[in-house]
Design a protein around this motif. Sequence first.
Motif, PDB file in Angstrom:
ATOM      1  N   ARG A   7      69.903  74.861 -12.413  1.00 35.97           N
ATOM      2  CA  ARG A   7      70.142  76.305 -12.381  1.00 35.97           C
ATOM      3  C   ARG A   7      70.738  76.820 -13.697  1.00 35.97           C
ATOM      4  NH1 ARG A   7      75.506  76.724 -10.440  1.00 35.97           N
ATOM      5  NH2 ARG A   7      76.273  74.709  -9.763  1.00 35.97           N
ATOM      6  N   THR A   8      70.407  76.086 -14.770  1.00 34.82           N
ATOM      7  CA  THR A   8      70.894  76.436 -16.100  1.00 34.82           C
ATOM      8  C   THR A   8      69.721  76.676 -17.048  1.00 34.82           C
ATOM      9  OG1 THR A   8      72.889  75.106 -15.785  1.00 34.82           O
ATOM     10  CG2 THR A   8      72.300  75.644 -18.055  1.00 34.82           C
ATOM     11  N   HIS A 117      73.420  79.740 -13.406  1.00 32.17           N
ATOM     12  CA  HIS A 117      73.217  80.674 -12.301  1.00 32.17           C
ATOM     13  C   HIS A 117      73.724  80.066 -10.998  1.00 32.17           C
ATOM     14  CE1 HIS A 117      70.398  81.661 -15.491  1.00 32.17           C
ATOM     15  NE2 HIS A 117      70.429  82.903 -15.044  1.00 32.17           N
ATOM     16  N   CYS A 123      68.062  81.400 -10.922  1.00 32.98           N
ATOM     17  CA  CYS A 123      67.794  80.912 -12.271  1.00 32.98           C
ATOM     18  C   CYS A 123      66.320  81.134 -12.629  1.00 32.98           C
ATOM     19  CB  CYS A 123      68.166  79.437 -12.362  1.00 32.98           C
ATOM     20  SG  CYS A 123      67.945  78.708 -13.996  1.00 32.98           S
TER      21      CYS A 123
END
Length: 148
Positions: A7-8, A117, A123
Amino acid sequence: MNNPENRTLTLERTFNAPLDLVWEAWTQPEHIANWWGPKGMQTKVLQHEFKEGGNWKYAMTMQDGSEFIADGIYKEIVPKARIISTANFKPMTEGVEIQALFEANGNTTKFTFHCVHETEEYCKQQEQMGFYNGWGSVFDRLSEFVSQ
């Protein structure tokens, strides 16, 4: 399960400027107003408490005159190495963490930017909304600013 790596979103750059200069451009309000925001956008620094727990708030005006607010709270500051902050870019993005990592490399600066996120779905949505183009444009402006 909710792995931060999934989620990055990450951007990396090498700025043709020494670390001290890049750090100053990122941390001094009079400099931030010159590069923060995508090309064509004007930025006003409304609040800038550069300390852990301090608030930041910028107003960005687009070419059509519409304005949106970016704000957050500094969570961690390691001088000339790392800045971690919460961030909202209303109305597009809310509740993310941004991580700016700086590393001297001779007369240049290696810069890594992570945006974490809350969920993988969020994300992916942010990536599809133009994360790389938007932030890429911001860091193009920063690169021009520190290379002058």
